[in-house]
Enzyme design. Structure first.
Site, PDB file in Angstrom:
ATOM      1  N   CYS A  31       4.907   0.698  15.115  1.00 32.57           N
ATOM      2  CA  CYS A  31       4.644   1.612  13.998  1.00 32.57           C
ATOM      3  C   CYS A  31       3.922   2.842  14.529  1.00 32.57           C
ATOM      4  O   CYS A  31       2.856   2.738  15.124  1.00 32.57           O
ATOM      5  CB  CYS A  31       3.801   0.912  12.931  1.00 32.57           C
ATOM      6  SG  CYS A  31       3.390   1.989  11.537  1.00 32.57           S
ATOM      7  N   HIS A  54       5.093   6.585   8.022  1.00 26.16           N
ATOM      8  CA  HIS A  54       5.248   5.635   9.130  1.00 26.16           C
ATOM      9  C   HIS A  54       6.663   5.753   9.695  1.00 26.16           C
ATOM     10  O   HIS A  54       7.634   5.842   8.921  1.00 26.16           O
ATOM     11  CB  HIS A  54       5.133   4.179   8.658  1.00 26.16           C
ATOM     12  CG  HIS A  54       3.787   3.729   8.222  1.00 26.16           C
ATOM     13  ND1 HIS A  54       2.645   3.921   8.947  1.00 26.16           N
ATOM     14  CD2 HIS A  54       3.410   3.013   7.137  1.00 26.16           C
ATOM     15  CE1 HIS A  54       1.621   3.361   8.318  1.00 26.16           C
ATOM     16  NE2 HIS A  54       2.058   2.810   7.201  1.00 26.16           N
ATOM     17  N   HIS A  59       0.151   5.786   0.997  1.00 31.19           N
ATOM     18  CA  HIS A  59      -0.772   6.774   1.558  1.00 31.19           C
ATOM     19  C   HIS A  59      -0.011   8.056   1.828  1.00 31.19           C
ATOM     20  O   HIS A  59       1.231   8.056   1.800  1.00 31.19           O
ATOM     21  CB  HIS A  59      -1.428   6.247   2.837  1.00 31.19           C
ATOM     22  CG  HIS A  59      -0.534   5.376   3.669  1.00 31.19           C
ATOM     23  ND1 HIS A  59       0.586   5.861   4.275  1.00 31.19           N
ATOM     24  CD2 HIS A  59      -0.552   4.041   3.943  1.00 31.19           C
ATOM     25  CE1 HIS A  59       1.194   4.869   4.915  1.00 31.19           C
ATOM     26  NE2 HIS A  59       0.539   3.741   4.724  1.00 31.19           N
ATOM     27  N   HIS A  86       4.911   0.212   0.216  1.00 30.58           N
ATOM     28  CA  HIS A  86       5.632  -0.516   1.259  1.00 30.58           C
ATOM     29  C   HIS A  86       4.924  -1.816   1.587  1.00 30.58           C
ATOM     30  O   HIS A  86       3.692  -1.922   1.461  1.00 30.58           O
ATOM     31  CB  HIS A  86       5.819   0.339   2.519  1.00 30.58           C
ATOM     32  CG  HIS A  86       4.548   0.913   3.082  1.00 30.58           C
ATOM     33  ND1 HIS A  86       3.914   1.986   2.509  1.00 30.58           N
ATOM     34  CD2 HIS A  86       3.789   0.566   4.163  1.00 30.58           C
ATOM     35  CE1 HIS A  86       2.829   2.280   3.215  1.00 30.58           C
ATOM     36  NE2 HIS A  86       2.718   1.425   4.226  1.00 30.58           N
ATOM     37  N   GLU A 123       0.833  -1.205   0.000  1.00 31.33           N
ATOM     38  CA  GLU A 123       0.000   0.000   0.000  1.00 31.33           C
ATOM     39  C   GLU A 123       0.861   1.246   0.000  1.00 31.33           C
ATOM     40  O   GLU A 123       2.078   1.187   0.207  1.00 31.33           O
ATOM     41  CB  GLU A 123      -0.901   0.002   1.258  1.00 31.33           C
ATOM     42  CG  GLU A 123      -0.070   0.084   2.548  1.00 31.33           C
ATOM     43  CD  GLU A 123      -0.901   0.091   3.833  1.00 31.33           C
ATOM     44  OE1 GLU A 123      -2.013  -0.452   3.840  1.00 31.33           O
ATOM     45  OE2 GLU A 123      -0.399   0.659   4.823  1.00 31.33           O
TER      46      GLU A 123
END
Ligand code: MN
Length: 147
Positions: free
Chosen positions: A115, A67, A63, A101, A61
């Protein structure tokens, strides 16, 4: 939440439920989530512990949010962008915004990592067929990804 959630054996924390990684989907496998710290504790962020069993994988994914990942258990690999990296405790992994990732454990050990994310964040997007063609451009990456 109490001020201290004691660390227990097998990477559990007292009072913290172990949950599904995501509510539903077939784009991940053998992965669990424990939310160790959430916005109710006064920080505009969430700290989660994810653990992936051998054979499993996180969603491929990207976004707009980033992270910050700290590996704390086992070994494995991570795809960030178009590169695959070996990871082990206590490696720090940076996933920048809008960067593909995916995490995968080694064959013989789980992979566990903390995370850190914004509490308010955009939904991850998954690759289209066209994206996959591009991501799969490198043989090493094509062999690695699970989607
Ligand atoms: Mn993500």
């Amino acid at each position: 939440m109490k001020p201290v959630n004691r660390f227990q054996k097998d990477f559990r924390w007292e009072g913290v439920p172990r949950k599904a990684y995501k509510p539903e989907g077939d784009h991940f496998r053998d992965i669990t989530r424990q939310t160790l710290f959430g916005p109710e504790s006064g920080l505009d962020a969430e700290l989660r512990y994810f653990e992936i069993e051998p054979g499993g994988y996180s969603t491929l994914e990207k976004h707009a949010h980033a992270h910050a990942v700290l590996i704390i258990r086992g070994r494995g690999r991570v795809l960030v962008g178009d590169e695959i990296f070996e990871i082990a405790p206590f490696d720090m992994v940076r996933v920048p915004p809008m960067t593909w990732h995916q995490f995968r454990p080694a064959d013989d050990t789980p992979l566990g990592f903390l995370c850190l994310v914004n509490a308010e964040r955009d939904r991850p997007v998954r690759p289209t067929k066209e994206d996959l063609r591009e991501i799969n451009g490198r043989r090493e990456v094509a062999d690695y990804i699970r989607a």
